[in-house]
Design a protein around this motif. Structure first.
Motif, PDB file in Angstrom:
ATOM      1  N   SER A  35       0.891  -1.063   0.082  1.00  0.00           N
ATOM      2  CA  SER A  35      -0.353  -0.070   0.186  1.00  0.00           C
ATOM      3  C   SER A  35       1.018   1.033  -0.160  1.00  0.00           C
ATOM      4  O   SER A  35       2.493   1.142   0.147  1.00  0.00           O
ATOM      5  CB  SER A  35      -1.048   0.394   1.781  1.00  0.00           C
TER       6      SER A  35
ATOM      7  N   ASP B 136     -11.217   8.024  -2.924  1.00  0.00           N
ATOM      8  CA  ASP B 136     -12.559   7.335  -3.776  1.00  0.00           C
ATOM      9  C   ASP B 136     -12.409   6.603  -4.686  1.00  0.00           C
ATOM     10  O   ASP B 136     -13.085   5.012  -5.160  1.00  0.00           O
ATOM     11  CB  ASP B 136     -13.502   7.942  -3.640  1.00  0.00           C
TER      12      ASP B 136
ATOM     13  N   ARG C 278      -9.604   3.408  -4.617  1.00  0.00           N
ATOM     14  CA  ARG C 278     -10.130   2.206  -4.161  1.00  0.00           C
ATOM     15  C   ARG C 278     -11.474   1.489  -4.686  1.00  0.00           C
ATOM     16  O   ARG C 278     -10.724   0.566  -5.389  1.00  0.00           O
ATOM     17  CB  ARG C 278     -10.806   2.999  -2.531  1.00  0.00           C
ATOM     18  N   GLN C 279     -11.673   2.515  -5.391  1.00  0.00           N
ATOM     19  CA  GLN C 279     -12.815   1.799  -6.857  1.00  0.00           C
ATOM     20  C   GLN C 279     -12.033   1.085  -7.630  1.00  0.00           C
ATOM     21  O   GLN C 279     -12.657   0.065  -8.531  1.00  0.00           O
ATOM     22  CB  GLN C 279     -13.395   2.909  -7.162  1.00  0.00           C
TER      23      GLN C 279
ATOM     24  N   LYS D 285      -4.210   0.315  -3.788  1.00  0.00           N
ATOM     25  CA  LYS D 285      -3.902  -0.019  -2.099  1.00  0.00           C
ATOM     26  C   LYS D 285      -3.155   1.237  -1.223  1.00  0.00           C
ATOM     27  O   LYS D 285      -2.287   1.508  -1.797  1.00  0.00           O
ATOM     28  CB  LYS D 285      -3.097  -1.239  -1.890  1.00  0.00           C
ATOM     29  N   LEU D 286      -4.345   2.003  -0.224  1.00  0.00           N
ATOM     30  CA  LEU D 286      -4.246   2.801  -0.107  1.00  0.00           C
ATOM     31  C   LEU D 286      -3.931   2.544   1.391  1.00  0.00           C
ATOM     32  O   LEU D 286      -4.104   1.917   2.116  1.00  0.00           O
ATOM     33  CB  LEU D 286      -5.016   4.062  -0.166  1.00  0.00           C
TER      34      LEU D 286
END
Length: 607
Positions: free
Chosen positions: A390, A451, A454-455, A459-460
């Motif tokens: 991430s 967002d 993530r969609q 990986k954050l």
């Protein structure tokens, strides 16, 4: 990754037991003046208890060289007390003066405020120093110190030769020949030899020049600035110009907010010329041997044309060889030898157009990985980013608006003052709530980007203990991307993404992953950072010296960076690693230490 630094909860109004507070009607100047008068009197009288009575229990004192000849942070009055007991008897602190400018109440959040002020003082007959104090309100209406920062500014007998101390004599026709002799070091040796002619080496040499420390910068490239000029063409700084100023010679007022690498390269070349820095190019330091008895270095400089120069008594050897010594970290995977395509490290990448019509995989999802992947897409190359773990993502727009507001920005504080304000916040304070708040605010501003990532499956993370990019930078100088556009390319699928399985091996025509999936590739670029900075020390100075060296980066338990700009554990050996802002600020600290040593004014370090 977790990180434990000495520190306390934020001094919020609730934590202080104060139900409400209004700064209206508070006479900040009188409160600060009254507190400071007692503070100065107690320090001059070496009255430890008198000083401690002015602090809250959960407080900090950070000192850079002024009182410790070291970089130290003391968390809590019990540690501040021991520091004062140990150091005050050896110091003669005097001439305290409170500054009127920038004195006032600051309220970064509705539940968090402090009264901030600058001050000056003298350390005996040795030096002049500056300080920053921050007071917080108490239930009984009084104000006490939550943080004090002290910083050595100059050596009294050896001030920088700037302004009124500049050379006042006219020079008719002799300057050029004088400079040639100075640069050649034909009949003498430099006191300090600096390995590396990037911004770090140049700024150190400029500081030395102002303090009359004869020095020489040795640069392996053909021109000063080539360390930036020869990087991949799409490279552009992600830090803004107000943060990246260099000492003595600020960027012109029309300089772009974000410097292209090639433009910065030209500026560094000009800087070296304008500041009359002694530089040798197209040569390398190939060997340095420590004479432990005399505490000097025998140094061999090898030129690309075969010439060689041997110095016998260099007193200070300074490595300014970039991030982690600029030694590429190149992972090894089975099958690399059988891969029919091209394998590069990011430091070897130059033009995306070199790979037109190819399928490229970039391994790594931090700054270089994003920059290089973006460059490939913009040049019409099919590119996939392979994300191994991430990443912390922060847009430069949102991040700098939050982190640098009223500090490093157009019309904000002068750079020298901003540096000191920035340094006055101990990392223990930042780690225990303040950085997390800033990280949350930035994330709210970046909500649409995060967002979207993530969609997309990217990986954050939110940094170490939710502290964003700062602690990642200070602990390992990696793990983040300061977004200038590549994140949207990932969201839109313009930069393809692979992160659903670990890389297992190379095949002749691509990569194979543990889940059995494969990714075709003609070119694989490892954007995997750099290794231990001590590798370059080992290469030049040998195993014995390298094995005794302190690490050149990372944080100790006080939240101070280890190694760089201070004691490496070997006499006369120094390392300087950081971004342009750290190079600017700490190059002065390095120069002051060496000048004090040369004039028998230094130490001992309080360790």
């Amino acid at each position: 990754m977790t990180l434990n630094l000495e520190g306390f909860p934020l001094p919020t109004l609730d934590h202080l037991g104060i139900s409400s507070f209004s700064p209206e009607g508070v006479d900040a100047k009188k409160i600060a003046s009254d507190w400071f008068t007692q503070f100065a009197a107690s320090l001059e009288a070496r009255d430890v208890d008198g000083v401690l009575n002015l602090f809250v229990t959960e407080s900090y004192w950070r000192d850079i060289l002024a009182l410790t000849w070291n970089f130290r942070t003391f968390a809590g009055t019990h540690k501040i007390k021991q520091f004062l007991i140990d150091r005050l008897p050896t110091l003669q602190l005097k001439a305290f003066k409170l500054r009127d400018e920038y004195l006032g109440i600051q309220q970064p959040y509705p539940d968090l405020l402090w009264m901030s002020f600058f001050f000056d003082f003298e350390v005996g007959d040795i030096g002049t120093a500056s300080g920053i104090g921050r007071l917080i309100p108490q239930v009984d209406g009084s104000w006490k110190a939550h943080c004090v920062f002290t910083n050595l500014e100059d050596l009294k007998e050896f001030p920088e030769k700037v302004g009124f101390l500049r050379n006042q004599e006219p020079n008719h026709g002799l300057w050029e020949s004088q400079r040639q002799r100075e640069v050649a070091f034909e009949d003498k040796e430099p006191v300090a030899l600096i390995v590396g002619g990037g911004q770090g080496g140049l700024e150190i040499a400029a500081r030395f020049k102002m303090l009359d420390i004869p020095s020489l910068v040795v640069e392996k490239n053909a021109r000063i600035g080539d360390s930036w000029r020869n990087r991949y063409k799409a490279l552009c700084l992600h830090d803004p110009v107000w943060y990246d100023q260099m000492p003595y010679l600020p960027f012109p007022p029309n300089w772009p907010a974000y410097s292209p690498a090639a433009k910065l390269a030209g500026w560094l070349e000009y800087y070296a010329e304008a500041m009359e820095i002694n530089t040798w190019t197209s040569c390398e330091v190939t060997k340095a041997v420590l004479d432990e008895a005399n505490k000097t270095w025998s140094v061999t400089v090898q030129f690309s044309d075969g010439r060689r120069r041997n110095f016998k008594s260099i007193k200070h050897l300074i490595f300014a060889t970039g991030l982690k010594g600029n030694q590429p970290n190149m992972p090894s995977y089975p099958g690399m030898d059988s891969f029919k395509g091209q394998i590069l490290h990011s430091s070897q990448h130059n033009l995306a157009s070199d790979h037109l019509g190819k399928k490229v995989v970039v391994i790594g999802a931090c700054t270089s990985g994003h920059d290089i992947a973006s460059d490939y897409y913009l040049n019409g190359v099919d590119v996939t980013m392979y994300q191994r773990s991430s990443t912390y993502i922060m847009s430069t727009k949102a991040g700098w608006d939050v982190l640098f507001a009223n500090l490093y920005a157009e019309g904000a504080l002068p750079t020298d003052l901003a540096d000191r304000v920035n340094a006055s916040f101990p990392l223990g304070f930042m780690m225990n709530g303040f950085a997390q708040r800033a990280t949350d605010t930035i994330a709210q501003k970046d909500e649409h980007i995060l967002d979207g990532l993530r969609q997309r499956g990217f990986k954050l993370n939110t940094g170490i203990n939710g502290t964003g990019f700062g602690m990642l930078a200070w602990t390992k100088a990696s793990g983040y991307y300061l977004d200038v556009g590549a994140s949207q390319m990932i969201i839109d699928g313009k930069i393809k993404l692979k992160n659903d399985s670990l890389l297992q091996s190379f095949k002749e025509t691509g990569l194979k992953f543990e889940d059995g999936s494969e990714l075709p590739a003609d070119v694989v670029v490892f954007a995997t950072g750099f290794g231990d900075a001590r590798q370059i020390i080992r290469k030049i100075c040998g195993d014995d010296v390298a094995n005794k060296c302190n690490p050149a980066w990372g944080l100790n338990e006080e939240g101070e960076i280890v190694g760089s700009w201070k004691d490496m554990g070997i006499p006369g050996l120094w390392y300087a690693m950081g971004n342009l802002a750290m190079d600017r600020f700490h190059s002065k600290h390095l120069a002051l230490q060496i000048k004090a040593m040369e004039e028998n004014l230094f130490g001992p370090r309080y360790s």
